[in-house]
Design a protein around this motif. Sequence first.
Motif, mmCIF file in Angstrom:
data_model
loop_
_atom_site.group_PDB
_atom_site.id
_atom_site.type_symbol
_atom_site.label_atom_id
_atom_site.label_comp_id
_atom_site.label_asym_id
_atom_site.label_seq_id
_atom_site.Cartn_x
_atom_site.Cartn_y
_atom_site.Cartn_z
ATOM 1 N N VAL A 174 2.854 -48.432 -17.175
ATOM 2 C CA VAL A 174 2.811 -48.705 -18.620
ATOM 3 C C VAL A 174 1.471 -49.347 -18.984
ATOM 4 C CG1 VAL A 174 3.837 -49.979 -20.540
ATOM 5 C CG2 VAL A 174 5.321 -48.919 -18.822
ATOM 6 N N ALA A 175 1.054 -50.334 -18.192
ATOM 7 C CA ALA A 175 -0.235 -50.982 -18.453
ATOM 8 C C ALA A 175 -1.376 -49.984 -18.360
ATOM 9 C CB ALA A 175 -0.442 -52.130 -17.461
ATOM 10 N N LEU A 176 -1.286 -49.090 -17.400
ATOM 11 C CA LEU A 176 -2.310 -48.060 -17.238
ATOM 12 C C LEU A 176 -2.307 -47.105 -18.431
ATOM 13 C CD1 LEU A 176 -4.425 -46.920 -15.248
ATOM 14 C CD2 LEU A 176 -2.614 -45.502 -14.294
ATOM 15 N N ALA A 177 -1.115 -46.690 -18.860
ATOM 16 C CA ALA A 177 -1.002 -45.778 -20.012
ATOM 17 C C ALA A 177 -1.540 -46.438 -21.279
ATOM 18 C CB ALA A 177 0.462 -45.369 -20.206
ATOM 19 N N ARG A 178 -1.264 -47.727 -21.455
ATOM 20 C CA ARG A 178 -1.751 -48.450 -22.642
ATOM 21 C C ARG A 178 -3.277 -48.484 -22.669
ATOM 22 N NH1 ARG A 178 -0.064 -54.591 -23.139
ATOM 23 N NH2 ARG A 178 -1.470 -54.639 -21.350
ATOM 24 N N ALA A 179 -3.896 -48.591 -21.488
ATOM 25 C CA ALA A 179 -5.359 -48.581 -21.417
ATOM 26 C C ALA A 179 -5.911 -47.181 -21.671
ATOM 27 C CB ALA A 179 -5.816 -49.097 -20.054
ATOM 28 N N TYR B 258 -0.900 -57.206 -15.986
ATOM 29 C CA TYR B 258 -0.417 -56.127 -16.864
ATOM 30 C C TYR B 258 -0.307 -56.577 -18.321
ATOM 31 C CZ TYR B 258 1.028 -54.374 -12.274
ATOM 32 O OH TYR B 258 1.069 -54.019 -10.955
ATOM 33 N N ALA B 259 0.091 -57.869 -18.586
ATOM 34 C CA ALA B 259 0.100 -58.450 -19.939
ATOM 35 C C ALA B 259 0.837 -57.575 -20.953
ATOM 36 C CB ALA B 259 -1.339 -58.710 -20.407
ATOM 37 N N LEU B 260 2.027 -57.097 -20.587
ATOM 38 C CA LEU B 260 2.844 -56.305 -21.510
ATOM 39 C C LEU B 260 3.594 -57.227 -22.464
ATOM 40 C CD1 LEU B 260 4.378 -53.766 -18.956
ATOM 41 C CD2 LEU B 260 2.358 -53.456 -20.395
ATOM 42 N N PHE B 261 3.845 -56.735 -23.678
ATOM 43 C CA PHE B 261 4.631 -57.495 -24.647
ATOM 44 C C PHE B 261 6.110 -57.357 -24.294
ATOM 45 C CE2 PHE B 261 0.824 -56.212 -27.148
ATOM 46 C CZ PHE B 261 0.316 -57.483 -27.371
ATOM 47 N N PRO B 262 6.804 -58.461 -23.956
ATOM 48 C CA PRO B 262 8.181 -58.353 -23.457
ATOM 49 C C PRO B 262 9.181 -57.867 -24.500
ATOM 50 C CG PRO B 262 7.558 -60.663 -23.765
ATOM 51 C CD PRO B 262 6.310 -59.849 -23.944
ATOM 52 N N HIS B 263 8.882 -58.090 -25.800
ATOM 53 C CA HIS B 263 9.835 -57.720 -26.849
ATOM 54 C C HIS B 263 9.653 -56.278 -27.320
ATOM 55 C CE1 HIS B 263 6.160 -58.941 -28.897
ATOM 56 N NE2 HIS B 263 6.561 -58.298 -29.978
ATOM 57 N N MET B 264 8.635 -55.590 -26.821
ATOM 58 C CA MET B 264 8.353 -54.222 -27.259
ATOM 59 C C MET B 264 8.798 -53.217 -26.205
ATOM 60 S SD MET B 264 4.535 -54.298 -28.911
ATOM 61 C CE MET B 264 4.081 -55.363 -30.287
ATOM 62 N N SER B 265 9.195 -52.048 -26.671
ATOM 63 C CA SER B 265 9.525 -50.953 -25.767
ATOM 64 C C SER B 265 8.255 -50.426 -25.099
ATOM 65 C CB SER B 265 10.205 -49.815 -26.529
ATOM 66 O OG SER B 265 9.270 -49.214 -27.427
ATOM 67 N N VAL B 266 8.452 -49.566 -24.119
ATOM 68 C CA VAL B 266 7.320 -48.944 -23.432
ATOM 69 C C VAL B 266 6.408 -48.234 -24.419
ATOM 70 C CG1 VAL B 266 6.701 -47.045 -21.870
ATOM 71 C CG2 VAL B 266 8.421 -48.728 -21.178
ATOM 72 N N GLU B 267 6.992 -47.393 -25.279
ATOM 73 C CA GLU B 267 6.146 -46.615 -26.195
ATOM 74 C C GLU B 267 5.466 -47.510 -27.222
ATOM 75 O OE1 GLU B 267 8.569 -43.604 -27.897
ATOM 76 O OE2 GLU B 267 9.921 -44.983 -28.920
ATOM 77 N N LYS B 268 6.111 -48.613 -27.618
ATOM 78 C CA LYS B 268 5.496 -49.543 -28.569
ATOM 79 C C LYS B 268 4.339 -50.306 -27.906
ATOM 80 C CE LYS B 268 7.690 -49.172 -32.531
ATOM 81 N NZ LYS B 268 6.947 -48.836 -33.772
ATOM 82 N N ASN B 269 4.526 -50.677 -26.631
ATOM 83 C CA ASN B 269 3.446 -51.331 -25.896
ATOM 84 C C ASN B 269 2.227 -50.427 -25.823
ATOM 85 O OD1 ASN B 269 3.544 -54.039 -24.292
ATOM 86 N ND2 ASN B 269 5.668 -53.314 -24.263
ATOM 87 N N ILE B 270 2.465 -49.153 -25.541
ATOM 88 C CA ILE B 270 1.370 -48.196 -25.395
ATOM 89 C C ILE B 270 0.682 -47.945 -26.739
ATOM 90 C CG2 ILE B 270 0.816 -45.805 -24.789
ATOM 91 C CD1 ILE B 270 3.122 -45.968 -22.739
#
Length: 352
Positions: free
Chosen positions: A143-148, A85-97
């Motif tokens: 979240v990872a799917l939404a970011r893609a 998934y490689a999400l940024f841990p310091h960012m919120s969901v919407e910021k990651n997306i």
Amino acid sequence: MSNGIELHNITKRYGSLTAVDDVSLSIKDNEFFALLGPSGCGKTTLLRSLAGFETPQEGRIIVGGVDVTHTKPSQRPLNLMFQSYALFPHMSVEKNIAYGLEMEKLPKAEIATRVGEVIDSARLGDFAKRKPDQLSGGQRQRVALARALVKRPRVLLLDEPLSALDKKLREDMQLELKRLQNEVGITFLMVTHDQEEALVMADRIAVLHDGKLAQVGTPVDLYEHPKTRFVANFIGEMNFLSGTATTGGVEIADGGLLRGTADTAGGSVIAVRPERISLQTHAPAEGQNALHGTVFDTAYHGSDLSVHLKTCGGRETVVARMQIGQVDPASITKGTDLYCVWSPDHTRILHA
């Protein structure tokens, strides 16, 4: 312009090892397509070649009518969702997306609109302000799917997307992924080693074996009409009975003639699914395939019962699987003599 994918004679070698061997595939617009096979079969190498992280020694990759074989990953009209998934841990969901759109320097209003739309589609509205460590595994996956998806790729590549989830959550997310794919209307290409996952989610499946394409078809095609013993054995559970090819079917020692359908003549192996076999105390009607057997074990699965029998003088094992309600588990005990009966229409004749 077409959003489909064409892979023409893709070959990828690592030294003396051929990871992908002359594979050609055509994937349609808006299709949910799965690359299925055991570890080391070449499916991830093929996906990475499509993404641009590997360059094949031979063949061409066409996406949306454009040859991208030697195009950089960042310039291809597709997005790869990694297992981690490689999400940024310091960012919120919407910021990651939003991150990818911000890197493209899109107007803030457009970013806000697109992020809002994909958050709604992925049902993440209640979690938009949370950080990844405040989410469950299924929520992080969404979240990872939404970011893609927010980058609106022509094709979304999914590398074992549900492998980190437990069984119940994985089953829930299979339906969620399928729903999202239907809603956003883009091509999904998924790599998986999980047969059930591919059968549930994909419109069509390519089965790979030792770097080669073994068979392509719908889930029903592959399950009901496998072309090789490997495909029959890899997808679902299958009984195999070896004999001698003869006119009309296969002659089984101490079992007689068993009939079925075949793509090519000369096959000497009978293949039948356990759930296609019924168990009878009496000899079957004419026209059915049948073997006399003796029960040596049973396995209760809750919704169904597997019955293991020795047939053909004890040389062959057959498994029959029946729904509870059709059979009383207490009535089938070790040593019971029964006929295994099934239709030739549900029988495949394969080469050894």
